[in-house]
Every structure is written in C-alpha cells, then in structure tokens.
Scaffold this active site. Structure first.
Site, PDB file in Angstrom:
ATOM      1  N   LYS A 142       0.365  -8.494  -4.661  1.00 20.81           N
ATOM      2  CA  LYS A 142      -0.493  -7.538  -3.951  1.00 20.81           C
ATOM      3  C   LYS A 142      -0.312  -6.156  -4.560  1.00 20.81           C
ATOM      4  CE  LYS A 142      -0.806  -5.154   0.517  1.00 20.81           C
ATOM      5  NZ  LYS A 142      -0.224  -5.033   1.879  1.00 20.81           N
TER       6      LYS A 142
ATOM      7  N   ASP B  42      -2.463   2.601   0.825  1.00 24.63           N
ATOM      8  CA  ASP B  42      -3.065   1.917   1.968  1.00 24.63           C
ATOM      9  C   ASP B  42      -3.160   2.845   3.169  1.00 24.63           C
ATOM     10  OD1 ASP B  42      -4.089   0.109   3.724  1.00 24.63           O
ATOM     11  OD2 ASP B  42      -2.194  -0.935   4.079  1.00 24.63           O
TER      12      ASP B  42
ATOM     13  N   LYS C  16      -4.420   3.798   9.686  1.00 19.09           N
ATOM     14  CA  LYS C  16      -3.046   3.825  10.164  1.00 19.09           C
ATOM     15  C   LYS C  16      -2.735   5.175  10.822  1.00 19.09           C
ATOM     16  CE  LYS C  16      -1.205   1.006   6.331  1.00 19.09           C
ATOM     17  NZ  LYS C  16      -0.663  -0.122   7.099  1.00 19.09           N
TER      18      LYS C  16
ATOM     19  N   ASP D  22       2.757   0.039  -1.328  1.00 23.38           N
ATOM     20  CA  ASP D  22       2.046  -1.185  -0.982  1.00 23.38           C
ATOM     21  C   ASP D  22       1.595  -1.974  -2.207  1.00 23.38           C
ATOM     22  OD1 ASP D  22       1.464  -2.749   1.214  1.00 23.38           O
ATOM     23  OD2 ASP D  22      -0.573  -1.993   1.440  1.00 23.38           O
TER      24      ASP D  22
ATOM     25  N   ASP E 296      -7.140  -3.026   7.973  1.00 28.45           N
ATOM     26  CA  ASP E 296      -5.754  -2.793   7.583  1.00 28.45           C
ATOM     27  C   ASP E 296      -5.024  -4.101   7.283  1.00 28.45           C
ATOM     28  OD1 ASP E 296      -3.564  -1.229   6.958  1.00 28.45           O
ATOM     29  OD2 ASP E 296      -2.801  -1.200   9.013  1.00 28.45           O
TER      30      ASP E 296
ATOM     31  N   GLU F 126      -5.643  -5.912   4.689  1.00 30.04           N
ATOM     32  CA  GLU F 126      -6.381  -5.952   3.434  1.00 30.04           C
ATOM     33  C   GLU F 126      -5.648  -6.689   2.322  1.00 30.04           C
ATOM     34  OE1 GLU F 126      -3.268  -3.556   2.335  1.00 30.04           O
ATOM     35  OE2 GLU F 126      -4.394  -3.425   4.208  1.00 30.04           O
TER      36      GLU F 126
ATOM     37  N   ARG G 182      -4.035  -9.457   2.262  1.00 27.31           N
ATOM     38  CA  ARG G 182      -4.346 -10.886   2.225  1.00 27.31           C
ATOM     39  C   ARG G 182      -5.724 -11.148   1.616  1.00 27.31           C
ATOM     40  NH1 ARG G 182      -3.633 -11.354   8.593  1.00 27.31           N
ATOM     41  NH2 ARG G 182      -2.027  -9.861   7.957  1.00 27.31           N
TER      42      ARG G 182
END
Length: 489
Positions: A251, A256, A263, A274, A333, A335, A337
């Site tokens: 990933k 993010d 968030k 991230d 959020d 995202e 996956r």
C-alpha cells in the site's frame, strides 16, 4: 551515507577507537567478548559497572570513562538480560550505538562468537545508527562513522548480507519520514525507478492514463481527488534457476487525509507514513536483488494520494476494479484496500507460488495489537504460522490473526458486488483482511500483513528502532523470499 562496518579478529581493548561496546549480564557480570576490556581495567570491570548502577537488565546502557586504561576513551555497557537471544543482541547493539551518536569509530565487543550472534550485533548497530536530517538547516543529528565488530572471519559473508538488508531498511525509513510535500505518487514511483535501475530490477510504471485505460478502478478512484495523480509500479527480480514466483503487494498512500470522509486533525499529521507498505516492498526488492536468492520476486507498489476535492470519490460511488468486480465506496478513508485490491488481482498474471500484501491498513490493528506488533492473516494456516515465525526470527514481532467467514456478510452491498467497509465496526483489522481476500486469485496461497502499528514510531527510540519511520516488514519480506527459495515456505 552508508555506514562502514568491518570485522576484526584483534582484541577490541587494543583498538584505536573512540569507544568500545561490551555486554553486561545480571550481577552485573561482563558478558563474553568483554574479557580484554576487563583485563585492561585490572579485572575491575564488574566493580565499575556496579558503581554506576548497572544491573545487566536488557535495555540498560551505561557509559564508563576508561581514564587511559585502553585507547578508547569510553566503554559503553549494554544490558543483555538473563538469557540473551539474537534479538536481545540486536537491541543491545542498537541502544549502545544510539548512545554513541557522533563518535568517529566504535569497536563492538558484544558476544559474537558465531555467525548468528555476529549477524545480530551487526544488524543492531547498522539499524541503530540512523538519523533523518534531510530538511534540517541548523544543528544536524549525528551518527557513528565506522564500526569494528569483533567476530570470527567466517561471519563476513553473513554480515555483508546484513549490511545490504540494513541499507534497504534505511531506504524505507527515509521514504516514510519524507514529507508529502516532497513525496508525491510520481516522486515515489521515480524513486522506485531509480532503485530498480541501480539494482538490476525490471520495472514497469503505469501513470494515470495507463491506469484508466487498464481498468484499475481502485487506484484511479482513490487518487482522483488529488492534483498529484496515482501510479502503479511493478518491480521484478528474476533468478535464472528459479521455478517459483513470489509476489509482494504494498500500500502506497503518500498522504492520507481520509478523503471526503476526512480524518480529524489529531490523527492526520503522521499519515505521511501511509506508504510504509509500498516502501517495505521496494526496500525488500532492493535487498533481494543484492542477496540473489533462487526465486523470482515481483513487487507491486499501489500508489496514490487520498485528498478531498471537487474531483474526489464520494461515499456511495461505485468503482469497477481491475478484473471487473464492483465496489461500493461507503467510506473514502478505507482507501488502502481499494488500491491494493487492483494489485492483488493483477498478481494472477504472475502465477504466484506465494502472494503477500503489506499495508498500514487499519487503526483497529493498533487497538488489537498495540504499536509494535504486525497482524498476520492468511487463507492458509500453515502460511500464517510460517510468516509469523519468519517475522519473529528477524526481530519484527508478529501475531497470527483469524479471518472469520461470518464477517463477509457485513460487506454485502445493495448496488455493487461488495462494499469497502462492513455494516458493523467490530473486528476492523480482520474485516479488512476479509475484503482483501475477495480479490486474491483462486488457488493462490496469500497472507496479509497489517503494519499500522510498527511502521511509524511516534514514541521514543528503543533498541535499534528510531523515532519516526521504522522500515517495518522489510526484513520479514526478505526472509520470506529466502524461505521460498530454500523450500521452507
């Protein structure tokens, strides 16, 4: 700058260095490797250690002046605990090195009588000797310039491998610590391109147009809210005698915000980390290219920046993923996956013997396992067990977690094949694994590593682990490739 580490068979107490690192067992008692230092002090090392409060407890570090008794000005004594393990040695070496920041040359006289112990001491020193100073204009954090490790000459090859792996971990740490202002998806793809060319890896980079044309709906959807467009990078290491392919998927969310499902500010400042999963895959491929195991290894970096804007994906949007499956986005959020799902499906084209994804995926992983443990999920119990063992062996603590089938129903969507979050909030780490499992090619052994906790250390340094980016999972991935090459996985 690459740290210099050399082996020596000379007595550490006689070396012209700034400091000598020794081990301490409970008592306090000097550990094996410290005999020459003890002799130089007239057999009074234990007495001196007791005087400064040393107990030999693992994690302790004490400094002693030599007062001219040996060429080094300082002795650094690192506690090893009752029964030192290889990880104890790594951490003791790293902690001692951190206490010597700025020293020019340091002798390591920790217990290193065989290749395993020498490897542990070398790894701890190399990983503990880290500082990120790229954006400092004033006083710079310092590191040790050179190490002399007292160890048998036959440990040289092993230590050379440790050096290659440590350099890869340093790359990952640097990337994780780099601010998003200087690491867009394109920037990260450019770094991967440079690493590939320097390491002899094959590389393919799909830009935003190629991603749209190729049907990578997850990566495109997550990245469409940012002015910095997404990328998918494929790296490949090939061995002429290999008959198995290992695929890693990382990933790579370079920042993010959460997107439209934004968030809170309190949880956003460290979201530059991230992309730690993609960083680990890149670092692992660099190390694997240097170590040359007899296995083919492919790495995918699924890279995007998750931003809110007028072009961002919205809750209730439906994405068509690579391969055709549709996903209803209920929370932007969730995202990571989405970008990884595209790469997991793409991996089928590489006919993987083993498929492993790694991601800073869920806050639920921190709730369940804390900040130091990696959660390991898999569609094969034996694979999960062996990956946990591999991670533990290299000093990256992990814990096996289940993938309860009953969680799948929570992802049912009235408008698409699957939703990106379940209807209930419980078991978020496991649920994310259930979602990813939907995109794993049929018949492929697969594991998911959630490194949300260990990828970024918000606390104080410990052992050989710095504050900030840690390079988590890099060493585990290298070990997995070697285990497959050796027929153990």
């Amino acid at each position: 700058m690459t740290t210099i580490l050399k082996l020596t068979q000379n007595e550490p107490a006689s070396l012209d260095v700034d400091a000598v690192v020794v081990g301490v067992l409970p008592g306090p008692t000097p550990a094996p490797g410290a005999a020459g230092v003890d002799e130089a002090l007239g057999g009074r090392l234990a007495e001196a250690l007791k005087a400064v409060g040393a107990t030999g407890k693992a994690g302790e570090v004490h400094k002693l002046p030599t007062l001219g008794a040996l060429p080094a000005a300082v002795i650094v004594a690192a506690g090893l605990g009752e029964e030192p393990t290889t990880e104890t040695l790594r951490r003791a070496s790293g902690a001692a090195v951190r206490a010597l920041a700025g020293a020019g040359k340091v002798a390591l006289a920790l217990p290193a009588a065989d290749a395993d112990a020498a490897s542990a001491v070398a790894t701890g020193a190399l990983l503990g000797n880290y500082a990120f100073a790229r954006y400092r204009t004033g006083e710079q954090p310092e590191t040790v310039g050179e190490f002399l490790l007292a160890a048998p000459a036959d440990a040289a090859d092993r230590v050379a491998e440790d050096t290659a792996i440590a350099e890869a971990v340093t790359l990952v740490r640097d990337l994780v610590n780099t601010p998003p202002s200087h690491l867009s998806p394109e920037d990260l793809a450019d770094v991967a391109d440079r690493v590939a060319k320097a390491s002899g890896l094959a590389v393919e980079i799909l830009d935003e147009k190629a991603l749209v044309d190729g049907g990578y709906g997850g990566i495109v959807g997550v990245g469409q809210g940012s002015v910095n467009p997404p990328r998918l990078v494929r790296l490949a290491y090939s061995h002429p005698e290999a008959d198995k392919n290992v695929v890693f998927v990382g990933k790579g969310i370079t920042f993010d915000t959460g997107g439209i499902s934004i968030k809170p500010a309190e949880g956003m400042d460290w979201m530059k980390s991230d992309m730690g999963g993609a960083g680990a895959v890149l670092g692992a491929l660099q190390a694997i290219a240097a170590l040359k195991p007899k296995v083919n290894v492919i790495g995918y970096l699924a890279i995007a920046e998750n931003m809110p804007s007028g072009t961002a994906q919205r809750p209730s949007d439906v994405l068509t993923m690579y391969g055709g499956k549709t996903v209803e986005v209920l929370n932007t959020d969730a995202e990571g996956r989405l970008v990884m799902a595209d790469a997991l499906v793409r991996s089928a084209e590489d006919a993987p013997h083993l498929l492993v994804d790694v991601a800073t995926l869920t806050g639920a992983a921190l709730v369940a396992l804390g900040v130091r443990l990696t959660g390991v999920m898999a569609n094969d119990d034996d694979v999960r067990t062996k990956i946990v063992a591999a991670a533990e062996a290299v000093g990256e603590p992990a814990w096996g977690m289940p993938l309860p089938e009953e969680l799948r129903k929570g992802f049912d969507s009235p408008v698409a094949d699957i939703a990106n979050i379940p209807s209930e909030r419980w078991g978020g780490m496991l649920a994310a694994g259930i979602f990813l499992k939907e995109f794993v090619p049929d018949g492929v052994r697969w594991a998911h590593l959630d490194i949300a906790g260990p990828a970024y250390n918000k606390g104080e340094p410990y052992g050989y682990t710095p504050k900030g980016g840690t390079g988590a999972a890099t060493r585990t991935l290298v070990r997995l490739a070697r285990d497959v090459a050796d027929g153990n996985l």
